[in-house]
Design an enzyme around this catalytic site. Structure first.
Site, mmCIF file in Angstrom:
data_model
loop_
_atom_site.group_PDB
_atom_site.id
_atom_site.type_symbol
_atom_site.label_atom_id
_atom_site.label_comp_id
_atom_site.label_asym_id
_atom_site.label_seq_id
_atom_site.Cartn_x
_atom_site.Cartn_y
_atom_site.Cartn_z
ATOM 1 N N PHE A 126 -8.995 -4.309 -45.657
ATOM 2 C CA PHE A 126 -10.451 -4.120 -45.710
ATOM 3 C C PHE A 126 -10.697 -2.646 -46.019
ATOM 4 C CE2 PHE A 126 -14.106 -2.590 -43.255
ATOM 5 C CZ PHE A 126 -15.129 -3.418 -43.702
ATOM 6 N N ALA A 127 -11.300 -2.370 -47.172
ATOM 7 C CA ALA A 127 -11.347 -0.978 -47.623
ATOM 8 C C ALA A 127 -12.774 -0.497 -47.852
ATOM 9 C CB ALA A 127 -10.524 -0.819 -48.905
ATOM 10 N N GLU A 363 -13.349 1.411 -36.150
ATOM 11 C CA GLU A 363 -14.404 0.392 -36.031
ATOM 12 C C GLU A 363 -15.606 0.911 -35.235
ATOM 13 O OE1 GLU A 363 -13.180 -3.653 -35.619
ATOM 14 O OE2 GLU A 363 -11.322 -3.284 -36.692
#
Ligand SMILES: Cc1cc2nc3c(=O)[nH]c(=O)nc-3n(C[C@H](O)[C@H](O)[C@H](O)COP(=O)(O)OP(=O)(O)OC[C@H]3O[C@@H](n4cnc5c(N)ncnc54)[C@H](O)[C@@H]3O)c2cc1C
Length: 389
Positions: A126-127, A363
């Site tokens: 996930f970039a 996150e």
């Protein structure tokens, strides 16, 4: 109010607890040895062998809906499972899960990306983060320019978990600079063989992320995941999906750490008495136990809100913030209880000390969680009375 577990929750948790004790924890000494040699904790073959054992008992796709062959468990159950996995630092996870946003893929993309990710044939990453945009993810600069039926992607991503191992990336790029994150960011599914390069980033923990470079990478229009211009929402959905799971894992680590601390305190004698008899040590144990209990209920309340279909964002941010803060304080206390031994690589305490530090950064950093929590309150979206009102 009934805060007990159902028989099913208890049964599933017991199975995972036993699996972790019998199959995962015995690998800990070897994982520590390997870390000293700068090797990964588990080889791909070892991870697969463990996952296959779990799969044989039905543990596959904990988060994956049953129609895709997963267990489709709810949030409370997955949080309980995560706590058990967190009790060991061996980097184990069950097979059969895929990034939540891959479920918005069209049928063709599901066959090419979602299903092979669930089966383990393909690895995603996930970039969104870039050297110039982390917390401020709305400010990404990686661009995608349309040329006929193709898009040309240019830019750099950084700190991408699994970025050096992944064979495809979910890449977020600006497709309309005039709109930016409000309708001008698009998510692309980009295979590694389309031309992006990766470089590992050495960190203080096991989870080595990577930087990714996109230098004129051409992708077909069909590589767009979801809708053109709606990528930022997808990115927020990916980040927001399981925010309660990170502190759940840390909770398991804290439980185990305090158990280790108590064991050491009972056995270590100074000035003629076990240090467990000293008030200074008892207070560290007591404070840690209270914080562990508080964290447990923050995590479970957030997970319960997810299962109940409520807006759980405030609860998830609170669990993530508190978990990151308290896990770091608890591991520090447990290291202190172990004295010099806590600082060595003979014991896993220093390893957890390094690993748990990440929880305050990725996150959504502590500061960003606080910003979210305060804004939600100040704008009247939530009340300090919580979901009970
Ligand atoms: C091991 C690891 C794995 C990661 N995995 C991924 C991944 O898979 N995919 C991905 O896209 N990203 C990933 N990240 C990136 C991660 O999400 C970012 O590092 C994080 O969001 C912080 O961004 P930053 O590093 O640019 O710090 P910055 O945003 O530059 O922040 C620096 C400091 O300033 C503070 N700060 C920033 N803005 C404010 C503000 N408005 N008010 C108060 N304080 C503020 C921050 O809290 C922090 O303390 C990973 C990072 C690490 C370390």
């Amino acid at each position: 109010m009934d805060l007990s577990l159902t028989d099913e929750e208890r049964e599933i948790r017991e199975w995972v607890r036993t699996f972790v004790r019998r199959e995962v924890m015995p690998l800990e000494p070897e994982v520590l040895q390997r870390e000293r040699r700068s090797e990964r904790g588990l080889t791909a073959e070892e991870l697969t062998a463990l996952q296959d054992k779990a799969k044989a008992a039905g543990f596959f796709g904990v988060h994956t809906p049953t129609e895709y062959g997963g267990m489709g468990l709810g949030a409370v159950m997955t949080a309980l499972i995560e706590v058990e996995l967190g009790r060991s630092f061996v980097p184990f996870r069950f097979a059969g899960d895929a990034d939540n946003i891959l479920f918005v893929a069209n049928e063709e993309q599901k066959k090419a990306y979602l299903e092979p990710t669930i089966s383990g044939e393909r690895k995603s990453c996930f970039a969104i983060t870039e050297p110039g945009a982390g917390s401020d993810a709305r400010n990404i600069r990686t661009s995608a320019r349309r040329e006929g039926d193709e898009w040309v992607i240019n830019g750099e991503k950084t700190f991408i978990t699994g970025g050096n191992e992944a064979d495809f990336a979910m890449v977020f790029a600006v497709t309309d600079p005039s709109l930016g994150a409000d309708g001008g960011v698009t998510c692309f599914l980009v295979d590694r063989d389309m031309g992006w390069k990766s470089e590992p980033i050495d960190t203080m923990g096991e989870w080595g992320p990577a930087s990714l470079v996109f230098d004129g990478v051409r992708v077909p229009h069909s590589a767009i995941l979801g809708e053109e211009g709606r990528g930022f929402e997808l990115a927020m959905r990916w980040i927001g999906k399981g925010r309660y799971l990170l502190p759940a894992r840390a909770l398991g680590a804290c439980e185990r750490l305090v158990e280790m601390g108590m064991e050491h305190a009972r056995n270590r004698v100074t000035f003629g008495q076990p240090i467990a008899e000293r008030q200074a040590i008892q207070w560290m144990i007591a404070d840690s136990a209270v914080e562990i209990e508080a964290l447990r209920w923050l995590v479970l309340a957030a997970a319960w809100q997810v299962d109940a279909g409520l807006d759980s964002r405030q609860a998830q941010s609170m669990a993530k913030l508190y978990g990151g803060q308290k896990a770091n304080e608890i591991v520090d206390r447990v290291l202190q209880i172990h004295g010099g031994m806590g600082y060595t690589r003979e014991l896993p305490v220093e390893r957890w000390y390094r690993e748990l530090r990440l929880l305050r950064i990725y996150e959504g950093t502590d500061e960003i969680q606080r910003r979210t929590i305060a804004r939600n309150l100040l704008r009247g979206h939530v009340s300090v009375r919580g979901h009970l009102g």
